[in-house]
Structure formats: C-alpha cells, structure tokens
Design a protein around this motif. Structure first.
Motif, mmCIF file in Angstrom:
data_model
loop_
_atom_site.group_PDB
_atom_site.id
_atom_site.type_symbol
_atom_site.label_atom_id
_atom_site.label_comp_id
_atom_site.label_asym_id
_atom_site.label_seq_id
_atom_site.Cartn_x
_atom_site.Cartn_y
_atom_site.Cartn_z
ATOM 1 N N CYS A 34 -62.977 7.932 -9.727
ATOM 2 C CA CYS A 34 -62.394 6.591 -9.794
ATOM 3 C C CYS A 34 -61.449 6.370 -8.613
ATOM 4 C CB CYS A 34 -61.640 6.400 -11.103
ATOM 5 S SG CYS A 34 -62.690 6.351 -12.569
ATOM 6 N N LYS A 35 -61.326 5.094 -8.193
ATOM 7 C CA LYS A 35 -60.466 4.756 -7.068
ATOM 8 C C LYS A 35 -59.607 3.544 -7.398
ATOM 9 C CE LYS A 35 -63.643 6.550 -3.554
ATOM 10 N NZ LYS A 35 -64.394 6.257 -2.309
ATOM 11 N N ASN A 36 -58.339 3.641 -7.019
ATOM 12 C CA ASN A 36 -57.437 2.508 -7.162
ATOM 13 C C ASN A 36 -56.956 2.070 -5.785
ATOM 14 O OD1 ASN A 36 -55.550 0.609 -8.433
ATOM 15 N ND2 ASN A 36 -54.005 2.004 -7.617
ATOM 16 N N TYR A 37 -57.109 0.758 -5.501
ATOM 17 C CA TYR A 37 -56.628 0.171 -4.256
ATOM 18 C C TYR A 37 -55.498 -0.826 -4.500
ATOM 19 C CZ TYR A 37 -60.873 2.134 -2.210
ATOM 20 O OH TYR A 37 -61.865 2.986 -1.800
ATOM 21 N N GLY A 38 -55.190 -1.101 -5.748
ATOM 22 C CA GLY A 38 -54.178 -2.100 -6.076
ATOM 23 C C GLY A 38 -52.787 -1.518 -6.177
ATOM 24 N N ALA A 39 -51.782 -2.342 -5.899
ATOM 25 C CA ALA A 39 -50.397 -1.940 -6.084
ATOM 26 C C ALA A 39 -50.076 -1.830 -7.567
ATOM 27 C CB ALA A 39 -49.466 -2.948 -5.426
ATOM 28 N N VAL A 40 -49.312 -0.793 -7.934
ATOM 29 C CA VAL A 40 -48.896 -0.568 -9.323
ATOM 30 C C VAL A 40 -47.373 -0.592 -9.345
ATOM 31 C CG1 VAL A 40 -48.930 1.022 -11.271
ATOM 32 C CG2 VAL A 40 -50.935 0.851 -9.756
ATOM 33 N N SER A 41 -46.792 -1.451 -10.190
ATOM 34 C CA SER A 41 -45.332 -1.554 -10.187
ATOM 35 C C SER A 41 -44.775 -1.809 -11.573
ATOM 36 C CB SER A 41 -44.868 -2.659 -9.229
ATOM 37 O OG SER A 41 -45.297 -3.924 -9.678
ATOM 38 N N VAL A 42 -43.575 -1.277 -11.798
ATOM 39 C CA VAL A 42 -42.809 -1.506 -13.022
ATOM 40 C C VAL A 42 -41.419 -1.959 -12.608
ATOM 41 C CG1 VAL A 42 -41.799 -0.465 -15.078
ATOM 42 C CG2 VAL A 42 -44.104 0.179 -14.364
ATOM 43 N N ASP A 43 -41.008 -3.122 -13.090
ATOM 44 C CA ASP A 43 -39.699 -3.675 -12.782
ATOM 45 C C ASP A 43 -38.961 -3.899 -14.091
ATOM 46 O OD1 ASP A 43 -37.466 -5.023 -11.994
ATOM 47 O OD2 ASP A 43 -38.509 -6.619 -10.918
ATOM 48 N N ASN A 44 -38.080 -2.956 -14.439
ATOM 49 C CA ASN A 44 -37.365 -3.033 -15.714
ATOM 50 C C ASN A 44 -36.011 -3.707 -15.515
ATOM 51 O OD1 ASN A 44 -39.335 -1.782 -17.226
ATOM 52 N ND2 ASN A 44 -38.526 0.252 -16.873
ATOM 53 N N ALA A 45 -36.008 -4.972 -15.196
ATOM 54 C CA ALA A 45 -34.773 -5.693 -14.949
ATOM 55 C C ALA A 45 -33.903 -5.740 -16.201
ATOM 56 C CB ALA A 45 -35.079 -7.108 -14.474
ATOM 57 N N ASN A 46 -32.647 -5.287 -16.064
ATOM 58 C CA ASN A 46 -31.664 -5.334 -17.160
ATOM 59 C C ASN A 46 -32.143 -4.614 -18.413
ATOM 60 O OD1 ASN A 46 -29.893 -6.963 -15.613
ATOM 61 N ND2 ASN A 46 -31.181 -8.734 -16.089
ATOM 62 N N TYR A 47 -32.952 -3.597 -18.227
ATOM 63 C CA TYR A 47 -33.492 -2.838 -19.353
ATOM 64 C C TYR A 47 -32.367 -2.057 -20.012
ATOM 65 C CZ TYR A 47 -37.259 -0.164 -21.617
ATOM 66 O OH TYR A 47 -38.129 0.388 -22.506
ATOM 67 N N SER A 48 -32.275 -2.101 -21.347
ATOM 68 C CA SER A 48 -31.120 -1.509 -22.027
ATOM 69 C C SER A 48 -31.504 -0.543 -23.131
ATOM 70 C CB SER A 48 -30.245 -2.633 -22.613
ATOM 71 O OG SER A 48 -30.985 -3.394 -23.558
ATOM 72 N N HIS A 49 -32.721 -0.003 -23.082
ATOM 73 C CA HIS A 49 -33.179 0.898 -24.131
ATOM 74 C C HIS A 49 -33.671 2.196 -23.503
ATOM 75 C CE1 HIS A 49 -32.898 -2.544 -26.741
ATOM 76 N NE2 HIS A 49 -33.696 -3.205 -25.944
ATOM 77 N N SER A 50 -33.235 3.311 -24.046
ATOM 78 C CA SER A 50 -33.563 4.612 -23.480
ATOM 79 C C SER A 50 -34.960 5.031 -23.925
ATOM 80 C CB SER A 50 -32.525 5.649 -23.915
ATOM 81 O OG SER A 50 -32.825 6.903 -23.348
ATOM 82 N N ARG A 51 -35.975 4.612 -23.185
ATOM 83 C CA ARG A 51 -37.359 4.949 -23.487
ATOM 84 C C ARG A 51 -38.018 5.524 -22.235
ATOM 85 N NH1 ARG A 51 -37.944 5.270 -28.783
ATOM 86 N NH2 ARG A 51 -40.182 5.045 -28.511
#
Length: 205
Positions: free
Chosen positions: A106-123
């Motif tokens: 398998c191949k991935n060419y796409g950008a992968v992003s996580v933006d947890n703005a103001n995240y307040s839970h310890s997970r």
C-alpha cells in the motif's frame, strides 16, 4: 467518529472469516472536526479504512492489499474524549490478538495531520503514514509513505502522541521492506511524544 475513504468500519461477527480490501484508490480529501464532543469511545480515520474491530472470541483475518491514498486526511478540534487514531491507509486495527491484520503493498501520498486545538483530555493519538494504531497480530509489508505526518498540540494535558512514517503505535507486528519519504513533525508544549521515521512506538508481549 469513524471515517474511511473507502470503508468506515470493517468487523467480524462469525469465526474464521477473512476480510480483504484490495486494489482500492482514494482521491477525496477527508476532514473530521470535533467541537465539544464527549464520546469516550474515540474513533479512527484513514484514507482507505477508518477502523477495524472484532469480538474477542472471533478468530479472523483482515487484509488491506495494493491500495493507494492520494488524499489529505485531517482531524481537527477539541471535543473528543476517547482515543483517536489517524493514518493515510487505516486509522486503526483495534482488535484482539486472536485477529490477524495484514497491510501489504500500500502507498500513501496524502498529508496526514491531527490538530488538537485547546484539547483538555488526557487521551491517546496514534498517527501514521500507513496505519495509526496496529492493535492485533499481523504484518506491514512493502508499504510506502510519501505524505507528511503532522501533529499539533496546544494543551499541556493532551495525552500521549505516537507518530511514525509507517505506523504510529503497534503491538506484536512484523515490518518488512517499508519506506517513508515524508516529513514527521510534532509541535507541543509537554507530555510524552514518540516519533519515528518508520514506527513511533512498538510494544511486544
């Protein structure tokens, strides 16, 4: 919250079943936004598959073969309280050890992003170019990631991140002939962050 470019969820309800996703391609960008959502079950997001899960009593196999993701996969927002895993191919194989998961060619060419703005839970957030969280037995073989993998954290209580060019977090896996060409970047104030060009963190029994 589960999103997949081809399948949102795959699962088994009877024993000795093999699920195979093969020769699929995703070109459509996907974004999921959580604003004050309190679902403690978390979720998964992938360019091909969001999440695979199975009953603890089931013996089964899930295969993803010769699939390509060209699209951006992005999670933004603050509200989710559960774990959330994001990747170019599969967000999560969140299954017991009696299930075998295989991702090959398998191949991935796409950008992968996580933006947890103001995240307040310890997970937890596991993020990978190919798979975010690999929680069952199996292998990743002959896979390539060409997309950048990025996480942003703005809260000091924003749990733990594991990021990899191929796999974010894994247990009991075999990795063969995998290549990462993407940049792995994380911006945070505190808490644990595991980053690897191929694997963010690998755990074994």
């Amino acid at each position: 919250g589960i999103i997949g470019g081809i399948y949102a969820v795959t699962t088994e309800t009877i024993a000795s079943v093999t699920n195979t996703i093969k020769n699929c391609k995703n070109d459509k960008d996907a974004t999921i936004s959580h604003d004050k959502w309190t679902n403690t079950n978390g979720g998964g997001m992938g360019g091909v598959l969001g999440c695979h899960s199975a009953d603890k009593t089931i013996t089964a196999v899930i295969n993803i073969e010769s699939c390509i993701n060209n699209a951006t996969v992005k999670k933004i927002g603050q509200g989710i309280q559960g774990d959330f895993h994001v990747a170019g191919i599969a967000g999560s194989f969140y299954t017991p050890t009696n299930v075998t998961g295989n991702i090959t060619s398998c191949k991935n060419y796409g950008a992968v992003s996580v933006d947890n703005a103001n995240y307040s839970h310890s997970r937890w957030s596991y993020v990978g170019g190919i798979i975010g969280h690999f929680g069952c037995n199996g292998k990743v073989e002959s896979c390539e990631n060409h997309g950048n993998v990025t996480c942003t954290r703005f809260s000091s209580s924003d749990g733990t991140k594991r990021m990899g060019g191929i796999v974010g977090n894994a247990d009991n896996k075999t990795y063969t002939n995998c290549k990462n060409y993407g940049t792995i970047k994380e911006a945070s104030k505190s808490n644990a962050v595991d980053i690897g060009g191929i694997i963010g963190r690998s755990n074994s029994d």
